[in-house]
Design an enzyme around this catalytic site. Structure first.
Site, short mmCIF file in Angstrom:
data_model
loop_
_atom_site.label_atom_id
_atom_site.label_comp_id
_atom_site.label_asym_id
_atom_site.label_seq_id
_atom_site.Cartn_x
_atom_site.Cartn_y
_atom_site.Cartn_z
N GLU A 1 -9.39 -9.55 3.56
CA GLU A 1 -9.75 -8.15 3.27
C GLU A 1 -11.11 -8.07 2.58
O GLU A 1 -11.35 -8.77 1.57
CB GLU A 1 -8.65 -7.52 2.37
CG GLU A 1 -8.93 -6.05 2.08
CD GLU A 1 -7.71 -5.28 1.57
OE1 GLU A 1 -6.61 -5.88 1.49
OE2 GLU A 1 -7.87 -4.10 1.26
N SER B 1 0.85 -1.20 0.00
CA SER B 1 0.00 0.00 0.00
C SER B 1 0.88 1.25 0.00
O SER B 1 0.41 2.33 -0.31
CB SER B 1 -0.92 0.01 1.23
OG SER B 1 -0.19 -0.24 2.41
#
Ligand code: KIV
Length: 309
Positions: A225, A85
């Site tokens: 997720e 990320s």
């Protein structure tokens, strides 16, 4: 916001102003040579299993540099993920798919150095980026070794099915592996966007099968997720040897992870539904991170009526 955690808090969870023996002021956020904080036992795989066995949730946050990693460690975060990320929050990329192994190794090394500077004890995970483990088990081993050389204790990789063989290969060679199922950001284009995964029966069955295969292959952590809370809870119960870490997967997982920038409210857009801004009511980043740890431990975050599907 004030939380009263059920587990025993040590001085490391107190605001800096409450510490005796304060360290002298240093410029540019310089990290002290040694932590003024009481040491916690180094976080390790047996320690994580112990936490889970006694029903204590595992906390994970992303960090990409020495200072934030040291602050997260001081706030009591058990696992620090140098996630890819970083491509989006540090490099300004449109997705995580453009992150290279060299970039990951650079950030893992910075974080590991920061933790060493403060005698940090967090468990350090490094993300294998897109394209660094897809060709072969041997390529995955070379890439994983680069992150281990940079200081990672565990590597993380995305996807199910074909990845089980790769996971087994790495685990047999002594590299702890965290898998990642559900919304897998490296393949966001193939998934059609940042959408909840495993909603219909077929997709849920596939997810459960992949999770079991990854545990059988030796993965000892699994990020779930954007998966419906009920499904994530079921998967968690099916995986006694692999700790599920949820992000947008409800409170039934063995632990939680958030991207640091999201939970600190550093976002000009709208935070996803599964995020809480822990800077609300906090007077420092460290306090916000400690509030996150406390909220995960006492079960007030995530709140399935607000943060889950
Ligand atoms: O790259 C990352 O930060 C991640 C987390 C969202 C789990 O994979």
């Amino acid at each position: 916001m004030h939380y009263s955690p059920p587990f025993s808090f040590t001085a490391r969870h107190l605001p800096v102003s409450d510490m005796s023996n304060p360290t002298p002021a240093t410029p540019y956020g310089t990290l002290p040579a040694a932590s003024p904080l009481p040491a916690r036992k180094p976080v390790s795989l047996p320690r994580l299993a112990e936490l889970r066995d006694r029903g204590e949730k595992i906390t994970m946050l992303t960090a990409y540099d020495a200072t934030f990693a040291a602050v997260a460690d001081a706030a009591g975060v058990e696992c620090i993920l140098v996630g890819d990320s970083l491509g989006m929050v540090c490099q300004g990329l449109a997705s995580t798919a453009g992150v290279t192994l060299e970039t990951m190794a650079y950030h893992v090394e910075s974080v590991a150095r920061g933790l060493r500077r403060v005698q940090g004890t967090a468990w350090l995970l490094g993300d294998l980026p897109f394209g660094s483990y897809h060709e072969s088990k041997e390529q995955a081993m070379r890439s994983a070794a680069q992150l281990v050389h940079a200081g990672a204790h565990m590597i993380k990789l995305e996807g199910g099915g074909w990845t089980a063989e790769v996971v087994r290969f790495l685990v047999e060679r002594g590299i702890p592996v965290c898998a990642h199922l559900g919304l897998t950001p490296q393949t966001v284009h193939a998934l059609g966007g940042y959408r909840v995964q495993g909603r219909d029966d077929t997709a849920a069955l596939t997810l459960k099968r992949h999770a079991l295969e990854l545990q059988d292959a030796g993965a000892t952590m699994l990020v779930l997720e954007m998966v419906p809370a009920a499904l994530a809870t079921e998967i968690t119960q099916q995986l006694p040897r692999c700790h599920t870490i949820g992000i947008g997967a409800g409170k039934g997982t063995a632990g939680q992870v958030l991207v640091m920038h999201d939970m600190l409210g550093i976002n000009l857009g709208k935070n996803p539904k599964f995020v809480r801004n822990f800077m609300d009511g906090a007077s420092s980043v460290r306090e916000a991170m400690a509030a996150y740890v406390a909220a995960v431990k006492n079960g007030s975050f995530p709140d399935d009526s607000l943060h889950a599907w």
